[in-house]
Design an enzyme around this catalytic site. Structure first.
Site: not given
Ligand code: CAA
Length: 690
Positions: A62, A101, A104, A124
């Site tokens: 992210a 992310g 992910e 994270e």
């Protein structure tokens, strides 16, 4: 330029993310990805899809700078649902890092191919959060929670080889990852197969659950109340108990509450400050570092030995120099013993130890520094000694060698004046134990060549340090602020607090140790000697040293250490001595709350930090935070002293300092003009950025 491109190659649509520098998943990328997958699905000529990326990274996760701002649609979980739900198989082509992310995205794909250098991880936790786009639900379903949980708990990425072994990747190819991904995508389309991670439950066995629960128990014991560790356990547990959609909802809720938490804000600040500190004002990429192929360290004491280990650990041959053979032998033996501890713990092989020891060449006499590209002096902390050494070095060191002093307080230009090459003389201040602590203060005196500083920064990174360039001035950044705290701690004792109360306040704040436990560990005689040299007095600290209570090494200091114990016990004699000094000074002792103790210890540090910024000794408030986190164990989740001050409010800090200044005769407590100005403008130190 669009950040996501779509190109049809044969029957496969190749979607390429191009968002330098690291392909973070900002709003435009998320939207571009969603649109590309939709367009490819709508195109009858397309049978399968590949998600690839331009540049060195696959996707670094992210966009961290978007956290805390109003969310922009589409959200990452929605984009990933669209990828996973695609009627045509989607394969990730991974080169470089696939983090957070980014991993992910790959998990939502139906196949994953990577280059051998790829690194995959969910970091994270290091930002005070947990994966927020299905990672806690998809990874356990794909590789089992017993493997997935440790990856998420440590935040450390795994190599492509490991990921293949785990079943996280379908294939590792030595080159042309996009072509390999196209091949896999076509094969999946031909088979009519679309392996969907979120629908898989095969890995979530009872045995896996038990293994995960055992790991979770350990993790919770060590979690120290960090809410993200608790949340991670809860989210992974949900992957066993709930459907994917329900589990993902649990994860999302936990993720959003963690993003809003002060601790995560602090850790995000640290992430960006760590990157900013690498940019040295006035030194751009055009300044090329000098080559460092060999080093010399002068002084084989604890500090010099630790510095030599840093070079050896980085594979750089280093000559360790002393004035006499006995001291040299002692130093080399001490280094061997430290490596032996690592060998006995299993973190170093005996062969690796031998390799490192072989890189350390002991020598008597400064002439042995002649061939070194850099010389780090770690001799006695006395100007006369340093000047003599640098005068000698000037004669023997090769032209262009960097001559660095590890001084912690002394004036670097005065040291440089002993040479005819002040442009090559800098400070490189390591922190004890030098082979462990991450911080490296690089002191940049006026007159030092830019490329000498650039060399020290590049070298610092190679030594696995966090280099922070600071200006020249007594104690530089870290020790200058530490001295304010040390004085405040002594004053608290005289005013009525006891050593264990002061230490408990800082431990409660998140430090590993308080100032008195720390002084006992380091040796109280060190500060005593330095005070005497500077004509300074500290009634309690001096009395403790006069009694011979130097700390752990003498079995007692501010505390008693029965039979070499490492945890000190309260000492009635010390407490009586403190009460006597209070009485002698006519002070009526009173009790202090933890909050008062913290304010008295930390506010003067912040004030000194403001002066350090005014004087340009530190370039940015974040640099000071990085110094304190990496050199003095300031808890990272508190963001460093300047970030902490902003969170308290500068106005309140000014008021508290004024109250102290009214009571105590110490000019250093007068609020610094910069602090006053920011407080009056209702701003924080963060406003000084950029
Ligand atoms: N968001 C925004 N900016 C980022 C970023 C991210 N995720 N990752 C890196 N950057 C920026 C850095 O700030 C830096 O910017 P400047 O050049 O302006 O200073 C630039 O990218 C290069 O970064 P580095 O200097 O760190 O370069 P590097 O090559 O040494 O390391 C890296 C690259 C390994 C990707 C490293 O930057 C890194 O670890 N990044 C963070 C990865 C991460 O934590 N991702 C998880 C994000 S949270 C998430 O994804 C939540 C979720 O589940 C949805």
């Amino acid at each position: 330029m669009t950040k996501v491109q779509l190109e049809v190659r044969g029957r496969v649509a190749v979607v390429t993310i191009d968002n330098p520098p690291v392909n973070a998943l900002g709003a435009a990328v998320r939207e571009g990805l969603a649109n590309a997958v939709k367009a490819a699905n709508a195109d009858a000529a397309v049978a399968a899809i590949v998600i690839a990326s331009a540049g060195k990274a696959f996707i670094a996760g992210a966009d961290i700078s978007e956290f805390g701002k109003p969310p922009a649609a589409p959200s990452l979980p929605d984009v990933l649902d669209a990828i996973e739900g695609s009627a045509k198989p989607v394969v990730a082509a991974i080169q470089g890092v696939g983090l957070g992310g980014g991993l992910e995205v790959a998990l939502a794909c139906h196949g994953r191919v990577a280059l051998p250098g790829a690194k995959l991880g969910l970091p994270e936790i290091k930002l005070g959060i947990i994966p927020g786009a299905g990672g806690t639900q998809r990874l356990p379903r794909l590789i089992g929670a017993a493997k997935a949980f440790p990856m998420m708990l440590s935040g450390e990425p795994v190599s492509a080889g490991k990921a293949l072994e785990y079943g996280l990747l379908d294939e590792v190819v030595s080159s042309d990852v996009v072509t390999a991904a196209i091949r896999l995508a076509e094969a999946l389309a031909a088979e009519g197969r679309r392996p969907v991670t979120s629908a898989a439950t095969g890995e979530l066995t009872e045995a896996d659950r038990e293994a995960f629960e055992a790991l979770a128990r350990e993790a919770l014991k060590k979690a120290d109340g960090m809410p993200n560790v608790l949340a991670l356990v809860e989210a992974v547990r949900a992957s066993f108990a709930l459907s994917f959609a329900e589990g993902a909802a649990v994860e999302r809720k936990l993720f959003l509450s963690l993003v809003a938490d002060e601790r995560s804000k602090a850790l995000r600040h640290v992430f960006f400050a760590e990157r900013e500190v690498a940019k040295v004002p006035g030194i751009g990429p055009e300044v090329k570092p000098r080559e460092i192929a060999s080093a010399a360290v002068i002084g084989a004491g604890t500090m010099g030995g630790g510095i030599a280990m840093c070079f050896a650990n980085a594979g750089i041959p280093v000559t360790l120099i002393e004035t006499a053979k006995a001291a040299l032998d002692n130093g080399v033996n001490r280094i061997g013993a430290i490596y032996d501890i690592s060998v006995s713990r299993g973190s170093l092989t005996p062969e690796a130890k031998a390799g490192r020891m072989a890189l350390i060449k002991p020598a008597v006499g400064l002439a042995a520094a002649a061939g070194a590209d850099i010389v780090v002096e770690a001799a006695f902390e006395e100007m006369g000694v340093k000047q003599q050494i640098f005068g000698e070095l000037d004669k023997v060191a090769k032209p262009g060698a960097i001559l660095a002093s590890n001084t912690s307080y002394l004036d670097v230009p005065t040291i440089a004046a002993a040479t005819k090459r002040p442009q090559d003389v800098i400070g490189m201040h390591f922190f004890s134990p030098a082979n462990v602590m991450k911080l490296l203060e690089i002191v940049r005196p006026q007159g030092a060549a830019d490329d000498a500083i650039a060399t020290a920064v590049a070298l610092g990174r190679k030594l696995a340090k966090v280099p922070v360039v600071v200006g020249n001035g007594f104690g530089f950044v870290g020790n200058r602020m530490l001295e304010r705290r040390t004085r405040a701690a002594e004053r608290l004792l005289i005013a009525g607090a006891l050593p264990h109360e002061v230490d408990a306040a800082l431990v409660g704040f998140g430090f590993k140790m308080g100032p008195f436990a720390m002084a006992d560990l380091a040796g109280n005689d060190i500060g005593w000697r330095s005070r005497k040299a500077r004509g300074l007095k500290a009634a309690v600290a001096d009395a403790i040293c006069e009694a011979g209570w130097f700390g752990q090494k003498t079995g007692r200091g501010y505390y008693i250490y029965p039979q070499g114990a490492r945890a000190g016990q309260r000492c009635p004699e010390v407490e009586a001595l403190i009460a006597r000094i209070s009485a002698e000074q006519g002070v009526t002792r009173r009790s202090f709350t933890q909050e008062e103790i913290l304010a008295r210890l930390l506010d003067p540090m912040v004030n000194e930090g403001a002066r350090i910024l005014e004087e340009g000794i530190a370039a940015r408030p974040g640099d000071i935070d990085i110094v304190w986190i990496n050199g003095y164990n300031w808890p990272a989740w508190r963001g460093g002293p300047m970030f902490w001050a902003d969170s308290v409010g500068l106005d309140l800090i000014v008021k508290r300092l004024e109250a102290q200044a009214a009571e105590i005769d110490d000019k250093a407590l007068e609020p610094a003009p910069l602090l006053r100005r920011l407080a009056a403008e209702e701003k924080g130190f963060a406003s000084l950025k950029g």
